[in-house]
Design a protein around this motif. Structure first.
Motif, PDB file in Angstrom:
ATOM      1  N   ALA A 187      14.445  -3.093   7.527  1.00 46.30           N
ATOM      2  CA  ALA A 187      14.036  -4.504   7.558  1.00 46.30           C
ATOM      3  C   ALA A 187      15.201  -5.329   8.076  1.00 46.30           C
ATOM      4  O   ALA A 187      16.364  -5.007   7.837  1.00 46.30           O
ATOM      5  CB  ALA A 187      13.636  -4.968   6.167  1.00 46.30           C
ATOM      6  N   ALA A 188      14.874  -6.409   8.791  1.00 43.02           N
ATOM      7  CA  ALA A 188      15.920  -7.301   9.313  1.00 43.02           C
ATOM      8  C   ALA A 188      15.381  -8.717   9.394  1.00 43.02           C
ATOM      9  O   ALA A 188      14.174  -8.927   9.513  1.00 43.02           O
ATOM     10  CB  ALA A 188      16.362  -6.825  10.700  1.00 43.02           C
ATOM     11  N   GLY A 189      16.289  -9.674   9.313  1.00 40.07           N
ATOM     12  CA  GLY A 189      15.913 -11.084   9.440  1.00 40.07           C
ATOM     13  C   GLY A 189      15.534 -11.703   8.106  1.00 40.07           C
ATOM     14  O   GLY A 189      15.886 -11.181   7.038  1.00 40.07           O
ATOM     15  N   ASP A 190      14.790 -12.802   8.163  1.00 41.36           N
ATOM     16  CA  ASP A 190      14.434 -13.542   6.941  1.00 41.36           C
ATOM     17  C   ASP A 190      13.727 -12.657   5.923  1.00 41.36           C
ATOM     18  O   ASP A 190      13.840 -12.874   4.718  1.00 41.36           O
ATOM     19  CB  ASP A 190      13.504 -14.714   7.284  1.00 41.36           C
ATOM     20  CG  ASP A 190      14.262 -15.869   7.925  1.00 41.36           C
ATOM     21  OD1 ASP A 190      15.479 -15.737   8.143  1.00 41.36           O
ATOM     22  OD2 ASP A 190      13.624 -16.905   8.214  1.00 41.36           O
ATOM     23  N   ALA A 205       0.821  -1.214   0.000  1.00 35.81           N
ATOM     24  CA  ALA A 205       0.000   0.000   0.000  1.00 35.81           C
ATOM     25  C   ALA A 205       0.854   1.263   0.000  1.00 35.81           C
ATOM     26  O   ALA A 205       0.567   2.212  -0.724  1.00 35.81           O
ATOM     27  CB  ALA A 205      -0.941  -0.019   1.205  1.00 35.81           C
ATOM     28  N   ILE A 206       1.912   1.284   0.828  1.00 31.92           N
ATOM     29  CA  ILE A 206       2.698   2.531   0.858  1.00 31.92           C
ATOM     30  C   ILE A 206       3.829   2.512  -0.163  1.00 31.92           C
ATOM     31  O   ILE A 206       4.492   3.513  -0.388  1.00 31.92           O
ATOM     32  CB  ILE A 206       3.238   2.871   2.265  1.00 31.92           C
ATOM     33  CG1 ILE A 206       4.314   1.866   2.716  1.00 31.92           C
ATOM     34  CG2 ILE A 206       2.127   2.973   3.291  1.00 31.92           C
ATOM     35  CD1 ILE A 206       5.140   2.417   3.859  1.00 31.92           C
ATOM     36  N   GLY A 207       4.090   1.348  -0.769  1.00 33.44           N
ATOM     37  CA  GLY A 207       5.087   1.294  -1.844  1.00 33.44           C
ATOM     38  C   GLY A 207       6.494   0.958  -1.393  1.00 33.44           C
ATOM     39  O   GLY A 207       7.463   1.393  -2.018  1.00 33.44           O
ATOM     40  N   VAL A 208       6.615   0.152  -0.312  1.00 31.82           N
ATOM     41  CA  VAL A 208       7.950  -0.350   0.045  1.00 31.82           C
ATOM     42  C   VAL A 208       8.351  -1.336  -1.047  1.00 31.82           C
ATOM     43  O   VAL A 208       7.580  -2.228  -1.391  1.00 31.82           O
ATOM     44  CB  VAL A 208       7.904  -1.063   1.425  1.00 31.82           C
ATOM     45  CG1 VAL A 208       9.201  -1.815   1.690  1.00 31.82           C
ATOM     46  CG2 VAL A 208       7.617  -0.066   2.532  1.00 31.82           C
ATOM     47  N   ASP A 209       9.541  -1.148  -1.637  1.00 29.25           N
ATOM     48  CA  ASP A 209       9.960  -2.042  -2.726  1.00 29.25           C
ATOM     49  C   ASP A 209      10.273  -3.430  -2.197  1.00 29.25           C
ATOM     50  O   ASP A 209      10.937  -3.580  -1.173  1.00 29.25           O
ATOM     51  CB  ASP A 209      11.215  -1.487  -3.414  1.00 29.25           C
ATOM     52  CG  ASP A 209      10.923  -0.213  -4.167  1.00 29.25           C
ATOM     53  OD1 ASP A 209       9.765  -0.061  -4.594  1.00 29.25           O
ATOM     54  OD2 ASP A 209      11.828   0.627  -4.309  1.00 29.25           O
ATOM     55  N   THR A 210       9.795  -4.426  -2.928  1.00 29.76           N
ATOM     56  CA  THR A 210      10.113  -5.805  -2.563  1.00 29.76           C
ATOM     57  C   THR A 210      10.459  -6.570  -3.821  1.00 29.76           C
ATOM     58  O   THR A 210      10.032  -6.224  -4.917  1.00 29.76           O
ATOM     59  CB  THR A 210       8.907  -6.498  -1.891  1.00 29.76           C
ATOM     60  OG1 THR A 210       7.810  -6.485  -2.799  1.00 29.76           O
ATOM     61  CG2 THR A 210       8.517  -5.847  -0.595  1.00 29.76           C
ATOM     62  N   ASP A 211      11.253  -7.607  -3.611  1.00 29.72           N
ATOM     63  CA  ASP A 211      11.520  -8.535  -4.709  1.00 29.72           C
ATOM     64  C   ASP A 211      11.202  -9.902  -4.116  1.00 29.72           C
ATOM     65  O   ASP A 211      10.065 -10.196  -3.823  1.00 29.72           O
ATOM     66  CB  ASP A 211      12.997  -8.372  -5.125  1.00 29.72           C
ATOM     67  CG  ASP A 211      13.322  -9.157  -6.368  1.00 29.72           C
ATOM     68  OD1 ASP A 211      12.404  -9.760  -6.917  1.00 29.72           O
ATOM     69  OD2 ASP A 211      14.493  -9.190  -6.772  1.00 29.72           O
ATOM     70  N   ARG A 212      12.223 -10.739  -3.876  1.00 30.00           N
ATOM     71  CA  ARG A 212      11.951 -11.951  -3.097  1.00 30.00           C
ATOM     72  C   ARG A 212      11.947 -11.625  -1.612  1.00 30.00           C
ATOM     73  O   ARG A 212      11.416 -12.367  -0.790  1.00 30.00           O
ATOM     74  CB  ARG A 212      13.021 -12.993  -3.393  1.00 30.00           C
ATOM     75  CG  ARG A 212      12.930 -13.539  -4.799  1.00 30.00           C
ATOM     76  CD  ARG A 212      14.272 -14.050  -5.240  1.00 30.00           C
ATOM     77  NE  ARG A 212      14.599 -15.288  -4.581  1.00 30.00           N
ATOM     78  CZ  ARG A 212      14.399 -16.476  -5.136  1.00 30.00           C
ATOM     79  NH1 ARG A 212      13.893 -16.563  -6.342  1.00 30.00           N
ATOM     80  NH2 ARG A 212      14.704 -17.577  -4.499  1.00 30.00           N
ATOM     81  N   THR A 213      12.602 -10.517  -1.276  1.00 27.07           N
ATOM     82  CA  THR A 213      12.632 -10.023   0.100  1.00 27.07           C
ATOM     83  C   THR A 213      12.333  -8.528   0.052  1.00 27.07           C
ATOM     84  O   THR A 213      12.173  -7.975  -1.034  1.00 27.07           O
ATOM     85  CB  THR A 213      14.042 -10.225   0.707  1.00 27.07           C
ATOM     86  OG1 THR A 213      14.973  -9.614  -0.185  1.00 27.07           O
ATOM     87  CG2 THR A 213      14.385 -11.688   0.879  1.00 27.07           C
ATOM     88  N   VAL A 214      12.298  -7.894   1.211  1.00 27.53           N
ATOM     89  CA  VAL A 214      12.171  -6.430   1.201  1.00 27.53           C
ATOM     90  C   VAL A 214      13.486  -5.865   0.657  1.00 27.53           C
ATOM     91  O   VAL A 214      14.567  -6.301   1.054  1.00 27.53           O
ATOM     92  CB  VAL A 214      11.939  -5.898   2.637  1.00 27.53           C
ATOM     93  CG1 VAL A 214      12.064  -4.387   2.683  1.00 27.53           C
ATOM     94  CG2 VAL A 214      10.579  -6.327   3.144  1.00 27.53           C
TER      95      VAL A 214
END
Ligand code: FAD
Length: 712
Positions: A538-541, A514-523
Motif C-alpha cells: 500500500a502507498a499514499g493516503d 473479503a481477503i483479510g487485509v488488515d486495516t485500522d485507520r489506514t491499511v
C-alpha cells in the motif's frame, strides 16, 4: 513474595555482581579459565556442578546480567551438546520467566520508562501474530534476549504461554551455541581456532538467524495464504489500484524497469491532488492573493480598490489550471510510458487476482504477482444531526458547486481548522465571502507551535475570517450550524457549508475486507509497505500516516521496488525528513520537529529565530510577517527541525530539508553564499543568529587580549 523483598534480592544480586566483579567470569576468557577448574572438580562432583551451573545460569538471566551467551558456550564445554542443551534450555526458560515476572509485577514503571518505544512495537506485533510473534522474536534476535524478557512482562501474554513459547523458540539457538561451546573447549592453541569443527560451529552461529528468519517467513506465508490457490502463471507483474500520486508513480517505476504493469483508475487520472486537492486549491489561493493585493494596493503606493470578483471566471481559471496539468497524468502519457491503463473499478478477489468492472461495461480479470493499493483518502463527514440535509460541500464536491456560482458564496462556514480549512477560509474571504471558521480545538493549525497557530489566526482575522476556536459543531438546523462553546450554543447561519475536518483512507468496497487485509485507520503495513500478504503493498493516503502528494510518491518508490524486487532486497520506507506546507498567506512550512514535539518527546533543543521584518527583500516586498525558527541539538549546529512562516516559506524550507536529510549543519548554511536580496537569505541569517549565540566566548577573550597586545 512482596515487592520490596524482590527488589531487595535484585539489589543484592546487582551489588554482588559489581562488588565481586562477577562480569570478569562472564567473558570468553573468564569462562574458559573457570571451565578448566570446574572440569577437574566435575570428575567427583558431577551433580553439584550441574546444579551450581544451573542456578548460576538462572540468576544471570533472571537478573538480566550480560553473559548468558558466554555461559551457553561454557555449558557446551562442560557438559557436551546433549546435556548442555538440556541444562541451558531449562535454566534459560526459568531465568527468562523470572525476569518476565519481575518486570510484570515489580519493575513495571522503570521498564516502561526505559523501553516504552520498543514496547509499542512488541505490543503491535503481539496483537498481530499472537504468541507466534514471541516465537519469532526468540528465533531471530531483533531485540536483545534480556529486553524481550523485560518488555514481554508488560504485555498481556500468559506466563505459561510465555515460558513454553520461549523454550521452544530458543531451542535452535541454544543447540547452536552449546555446540560451538563443545568446540571451543578443544581450543588449546591458536591453531585450534582454524579446525573445521570450530569454524563450522561459528558458521552455524552466523547463519542460524538467517535460517530461522527463512523458516519463520515460510510459516507466516503459509498461514496468510492458506485457503487461496496461487495461479500457476501470472498475467502481470504488478497491478496498481488507483491513479493518484501514489499509483501513478508506482506504475511509472514498474514500467521503467520493464515490468508488465496495469494501472486501474475508477474516476479521474491524477486522483485527488490534481482534480480536487492541491492543484485547484493552489490556483484558487493565487487568485485570492491577487484580490488581496488589489485591496491593499496602497501598501505599494498604488490606489487600493475593492477587487471585482467574477467568481465564475475565477473558478474557470482554476479548472483551466487542472486541464493544463492533466496531460502529465493522462492515460495517453502513461500508455506511452509502457503502462497498461484500465479505466474501471478494481476489486481484489484473492491475493493474486484483481477484477476490474470496466467503466465502458464488462469486466476484466487479471492475475498478478503483486498488487499495490493506492486508493487514497476521502473527506471525513461528522455524523452530527442534520448533516445529511445541510447541503454540505467537501473538497470532492465544492469545485463543481463553485463552478455554477456567479459570485463567491455570501456566508460560508468552514468546519475545520487544519491546513485545508485554513487555506480555504482565507482564499474565500479574500474573494469576498463572509467566512466563519469553526474549530473544536483551542487553536487553528493545532499541530504547529503556539506562536505559529497564533500568527495563522491573526492573518486569517486580518483577512476578515471570523475564527471560532473551542467551538464544537453539534447539529445543523436548516442552513444554520449550531456549535457548542463553553457550555453555550452558538448559531452560525450559512449559505455554503464546507466540511474540512480531515480525510480518511478509502478502505472498503474493493476486496480488502473479503481477503483479510488488515486495516485500522489506514491499511496496516510493515516498514516495507507490505500488508500481511507479502505480495500486496500500500502507498499514499491509504497507507498513511502522512497525507501529502510528496509522501505518496515517496512511498510509491518503496512499494513498487519492494513489490518487484523484494525477493532480492527490500527497502524500509524512510520517513525521517518529511516537509509539510500550509499554503496560507504567509505560508507555514515545517520540516523535522517543532518546539511542541520536542517538549512532548523530551528532546532537548536550542531554538534560534530570525524575524522577517529585518530582511531587506521582505521589507522591499512589504512581506514582513513571519519568521524562521530553527531547532538544533544544544551546543551543536545539527538541525533537528525548522519552521518558516512567511512569503514563499514553502520554497525557503527546501534548504533545511536538504540540511536535515544530508546532515548539513548551520555553520555550513552560514558559510554558503545566498543571493542578495532574496527571501532565502533569511535561512542564512537564522544560521548567523545561532552562531552569535554560540560564539566561543573564552577564545574571543584571548583574541581581544591579543589585539590589545598588538596595539602596543
Ligand atoms: C483540498 C486539498 C488540498 C491539498 N493540498 C495539498 C498540497 O498542497 N500538498 C500536498 O502534498 N498534498 C495536498 N493534499 C493532499 C493530496 O491531495 C493527497 O495526499 C494525495 O492526493 C494522495 O494521493 P494518493 O495517490 O494516495 O490518493 P488519491 O490522489 O486520492 O488517488 C487515489 C485514486 O484511487 C482511485 N481509486 C480508489 N479506489 C479504487 C478502486 N477500487 N479502483 C480503481 N480506482 C480506485 C480514486 O478514484 C483516486 O483517483 C490536498 C488535499 C486536499 C483535499
Amino acid at each position: 513474595m512482596k515487592k520490596p523483598i524482590i527488589l531487595a534480592v535484585l539489589g543484592v544480586l546487582v551489588a554482588a555482581y559489581f562488588a565481586f566483579d562477577l562480569g570478569q567470569y562472564l567473558t570468553l576468557e573468564g569462562i574458559k579459565a573457570v571451565a578448566e577448574d570446574l572440569r577437574a572438580f566435575q570428575q567427583d562432583n558431577a551433580l553439584l556442578v550441574i546444579a551450581g551451573f544451573f542456578l548460576a545460569y538462572v540468576v544471570v538471566t533472571a537478573a538480566s546480567f550480560p553473559g548468558a551467551a558466554v555461559m551457553t558456550l561454557a555449558a557446551g564445554a562442560l557438559f557436551g551438546v546433549v546435556l548442555g542443551t538440556v541444562i541451558v534450555s531449562f535454566a534459560s526458560t526459568i531465568g527468562a520467566t523470572l525476569a518476565f515476572l519481575s518486570s510484570r509485577y515489580v519493575l513495571r514503571d522503570s521498564i516502561e520508562a526505559r523501553f516504552g518505544e520498543r514496547l509499542k512495537a512488541i505490543n503491535a506485533g503481539l496483537e498481530r501474530d499472537g504468541a507466534f510473534y514471541l516465537f519469532s522474536l526468540r528465533m531471530i534476535p531483533v531485540f536483545p534476549f534480556f529486553m524481550v524478557n523485560l518488555v514481554m512482562g508488560l504485555t498481556r501474554i500468559r506466563t505459561l504461554t510465555y515460558a513454553l513459547v520461549s523454550q521452544i523458540g530458543m531451542l535452535l539457538g541454544t543447540i547452536v551455541y552449546v555446540n560451538a561451546g563443545t568446540q571451543l573447549a578443544q581450543i588449546d592453541s591458536l591453531a585450534g581456532i582454524a579446525s573445521p569443527g570450530v569454524l563450522g560451529s561459528f558458521v552455524l552461529l552466523g547463519i542460524v538467524p538467517w535460517i530461522a528468519k527463512g523458516i519463520i517467513g515460510l510459516i507466516k506465508r503459509r498461514r496468510v495464504y492458506a485457503g487461496f490457490t496461487r495461479p500457476k502463471r501470472f498475467d502481470r507483474n504488478l497491478v496498481v489500484i488507483g491513479a493518484g500520486s501514489a499509483g501513478l508513480v508506482s506504475a511509472y517505476i514498474a514500467a521503467q524497469v520493464k515490468a508488465k504493469v496495469t494501472l486501474v483508475e475508477a474516476h479521474e487520472m491524477g486522483g485527488d491532488c490534481l482534480n480536487t486537492g492541491c492543484v485547484p486549491s493552489k490556483a484558487l489561493i493565487k487568485s485570492a492573493k491577487v484580490a488581496a493585493t488589489i485591496r491593499h494596493a496602497d501598501r505599494y503606493g498604488l490606489t487600493a480598490n475593492e477587487p471585482q470578483v467574477p467568481f465564475r471566471a475565477v473558478i474557470a481559471r482554476v479548472l483551466e489550471t487542472i486541464k493544463t496539468i492533466e496531460p502529465h497524468d493522462s492515460v495517453e502519457r502513461y500508455t506511452g510510458l509502457g503502462v497498461d491503463v484500465v479505466k474501471g473499478y478494481a476489486r481484489i478477489i484473492d491475493p493474486w487476482t484483481v477484477e476490474i468492472a470496466l467503466n465502458g461495461g464488462g469486466t476484466q480479470r487479471l492475475t498478478t504477482r503483486s498488487i499495490i493499493i493506492a486508493s487514497g483518502a476521502q473527506p471525513v463527514v461528522p455524523p452530527i444531526p442534520g448533516i445529511e440535509t445541510s447541503g454540505y460541500l467537501t473538497s470532492e464536491t465544492m469545485w463543481q458547486a463553485f463552478a455554477a456560482m456567479d459570485e463567491a458564496p455570501a456566508r460560508v462556514v468552514v468546519l475545520g481548522g487544519g491546513p485545508i480549512g485554513c487555506e480555504l477560509s482565507q482564499a474565500l474571504a479574500r474573494l469576498g465571502s463572509q467566512v466563519t471558521q469553526v474549530e473544536m480545538a483551542d487553536a487553528v493549525l493545532g499541530r504547529e507551535d503556539a506562536d505559529v497557530s497564533a500568527l495563522a489566526r491573526e492573518v486569517l482575522e486580518a483577512d476578515g475570517v471570523r475564527v471560532l476556536t473551542g467551538h464544537t459543531a453539534v447539529r445543523i438546523e436548516g442552513r444554520t450550524l449550531i456549535a457548542e462553546h463553553a457550555g453555550e450554543e452558538v448559531a452560525i447561519p450559512y449559505d455554503t457549508l464546507i466540511v474540512a475536518i480531515g480525510r480518511k483512507a478509502r478502505l472498503t468496497g474493493f476486496g480488502l475486507e473479503a481477503i483479510g487485509v488488515d486495516t485500522d485507520r489506514t491499511v496496516t503495513t510493515d516498514e516495507f509497505l507490505a500488508t500481511k500478504f507479502p505480495n500486496i503493498f500500500a502507498a499514499g493516503d491509504v497507507a498513511g500516516p502522512y497525507q501529502f502528494t510528496h509522501t505518496a510518491s515517496h512511498q510509491a518508490w518503496y512499494a513498487s521496488v519492494n513489490a518487484l524486487f523484494g525477493q532480492f532486497r527490500k527497502f524500509k520506507a524512510d520517513y525521517r525528513v518529511i516537509p509539510a506546507v500550509t499554503f496560507l498567506d504567509p505560508e507555514v512550512a515545517r520540516v523535522g520537529i517543532n518546539e511542541r514535539e520536542a517538549a512532548e518527546q523530551g528532546i532537548a533543543v536550542e531554538v534560534t529565530r530570525y524575524e522577517l521584518d529585518d530582511l531587506d527583500r521582505a521589507i522591499a516586498e512589504s512581506e514582513t510577517r513571519g519568521f524562521v525558527k530553527v531547532l538544533t541539538a544544544p551546543g551543536k549546529d545539527k538541525v533537528l527541525g525548522a519552521t518558516i512562516v512567511g512569503a514563499h516559506a514553502g520554497e525557503l524550507l527546501a534548504e533545511y530539508v536538504l540540511a536535515i536529510k544530508h546532515g548539513i549543519g548551520l555553520n555550513k548554511i552560514l558559510g554558503t553564499i545566498h543571493s542578495y536580496p532574496t527571501m532565502a537569505e533569511a535561512n542564512k541569517f537564522a544560521a548567523g543568529n545561532w552562531k552569535r549565540a554560540n560564539k566561543p566566548e573564552g577564545l574571543l577573550r584571548w583574541v581581544e587580549r591579543y589585539h590589545a597586545w598588538r596595539r602596543g
